[in-house]
Motif scaffolding. Sequence first.
Motif, PDB file in Angstrom:
ATOM      1  N   ALA A   1      36.646  91.927 -50.395  1.00 27.59           N
ATOM      2  CA  ALA A   1      37.183  90.969 -51.368  1.00 27.59           C
ATOM      3  C   ALA A   1      37.248  89.570 -50.765  1.00 27.59           C
ATOM      4  CB  ALA A   1      38.561  91.418 -51.845  1.00 27.59           C
ATOM      5  N   GLU A   2      37.643  89.463 -49.495  1.00 29.87           N
ATOM      6  CA  GLU A   2      37.680  88.159 -48.819  1.00 29.87           C
ATOM      7  C   GLU A   2      36.286  87.539 -48.748  1.00 29.87           C
ATOM      8  OE1 GLU A   2      39.350  88.667 -44.935  1.00 29.87           O
ATOM      9  OE2 GLU A   2      41.242  89.458 -45.711  1.00 29.87           O
ATOM     10  N   ILE A   3      35.305  88.333 -48.399  1.00 31.66           N
ATOM     11  CA  ILE A   3      33.921  87.843 -48.294  1.00 31.66           C
ATOM     12  C   ILE A   3      33.419  87.398 -49.662  1.00 31.66           C
ATOM     13  CG2 ILE A   3      31.536  88.546 -47.828  1.00 31.66           C
ATOM     14  CD1 ILE A   3      32.751  90.344 -45.577  1.00 31.66           C
ATOM     15  N   ASP A   4      33.663  88.211 -50.694  1.00 29.35           N
ATOM     16  CA  ASP A   4      33.254  87.843 -52.061  1.00 29.35           C
ATOM     17  C   ASP A   4      33.896  86.537 -52.494  1.00 29.35           C
ATOM     18  OD1 ASP A   4      31.620  90.040 -52.341  1.00 29.35           O
ATOM     19  OD2 ASP A   4      33.076  91.219 -53.491  1.00 29.35           O
ATOM     20  N   SER A   5      35.174  86.391 -52.209  1.00 27.68           N
ATOM     21  CA  SER A   5      35.896  85.181 -52.587  1.00 27.68           C
ATOM     22  C   SER A   5      35.323  83.964 -51.873  1.00 27.68           C
ATOM     23  CB  SER A   5      37.383  85.352 -52.265  1.00 27.68           C
ATOM     24  OG  SER A   5      38.082  84.176 -52.544  1.00 27.68           O
ATOM     25  N   GLU A   6      35.051  84.104 -50.589  1.00 29.52           N
ATOM     26  CA  GLU A   6      34.488  82.988 -49.818  1.00 29.52           C
ATOM     27  C   GLU A   6      33.090  82.644 -50.311  1.00 29.52           C
ATOM     28  OE1 GLU A   6      34.216  79.982 -46.863  1.00 29.52           O
ATOM     29  OE2 GLU A   6      35.869  80.959 -47.908  1.00 29.52           O
ATOM     30  N   TYR A   7      32.307  83.654 -50.631  1.00 24.97           N
ATOM     31  CA  TYR A   7      30.950  83.422 -51.148  1.00 24.97           C
ATOM     32  C   TYR A   7      31.018  82.653 -52.471  1.00 24.97           C
ATOM     33  CZ  TYR A   7      26.351  84.336 -53.118  1.00 24.97           C
ATOM     34  OH  TYR A   7      25.112  84.192 -53.694  1.00 24.97           O
TER      35      TYR A   7
ATOM     36  N   ARG B   1      33.393  80.738 -53.512  1.00 23.12           N
ATOM     37  CA  ARG B   1      33.848  79.378 -53.226  1.00 23.12           C
ATOM     38  C   ARG B   1      32.686  78.520 -52.738  1.00 23.12           C
ATOM     39  NH1 ARG B   1      34.945  76.082 -49.407  1.00 23.12           N
ATOM     40  NH2 ARG B   1      34.510  77.518 -47.705  1.00 23.12           N
ATOM     41  N   LEU B   2      31.884  79.054 -51.829  1.00 19.95           N
ATOM     42  CA  LEU B   2      30.752  78.298 -51.303  1.00 19.95           C
ATOM     43  C   LEU B   2      29.714  78.001 -52.381  1.00 19.95           C
ATOM     44  CD1 LEU B   2      30.282  80.107 -47.871  1.00 19.95           C
ATOM     45  CD2 LEU B   2      31.124  77.779 -48.246  1.00 19.95           C
ATOM     46  N   VAL B   3      29.464  78.983 -53.250  1.00 18.16           N
ATOM     47  CA  VAL B   3      28.508  78.764 -54.344  1.00 18.16           C
ATOM     48  C   VAL B   3      29.038  77.688 -55.279  1.00 18.16           C
ATOM     49  CG1 VAL B   3      27.500  79.832 -56.407  1.00 18.16           C
ATOM     50  CG2 VAL B   3      27.462  81.055 -54.221  1.00 18.16           C
ATOM     51  N   ALA B   4      30.305  77.764 -55.637  1.00 12.36           N
ATOM     52  CA  ALA B   4      30.894  76.758 -56.533  1.00 12.36           C
ATOM     53  C   ALA B   4      30.850  75.382 -55.882  1.00 12.36           C
ATOM     54  CB  ALA B   4      32.330  77.140 -56.896  1.00 12.36           C
TER      55      ALA B   4
END
Length: 116
Positions: free
Chosen positions: A96-102, A104-107
């Motif tokens: 979940a942390e990795i998905d959230s960071e990904y 954020r980076l895409v946005a």
Amino acid sequence: MASLDQFPLEAEISLSDFRSEETLTNRLETFHRLRVRRRSDFVGVFLDVAEWQSLVHYVARLETELERREADAVRAIVSERAPGATFDPGSAERTAEIDSEYERLVAEGLRSGPRP
């Protein structure tokens, strides 16, 4: 825990015996698990609550041991292929942390526009 596929010869019940709650209850109290038989075919198994809980704990221990062995195997592969690297076992929280960071980076990348 006794072998899962071994039942005493008397530890079975026919479907017609279900009509007698007393018979079913007595056999479960005596054997804790019963093979259910229709004529000469076995069609299922009944477990009393304690036997069911024992089975659930047994499977949980097996799953824990499997996870440990899989992690050990992965550690061995990582250490062989990438000396000095460390293995961090995955978890739902880490995913979940990795998905959230990904996300954020895409946005953030979309906001800053295309790069030359």
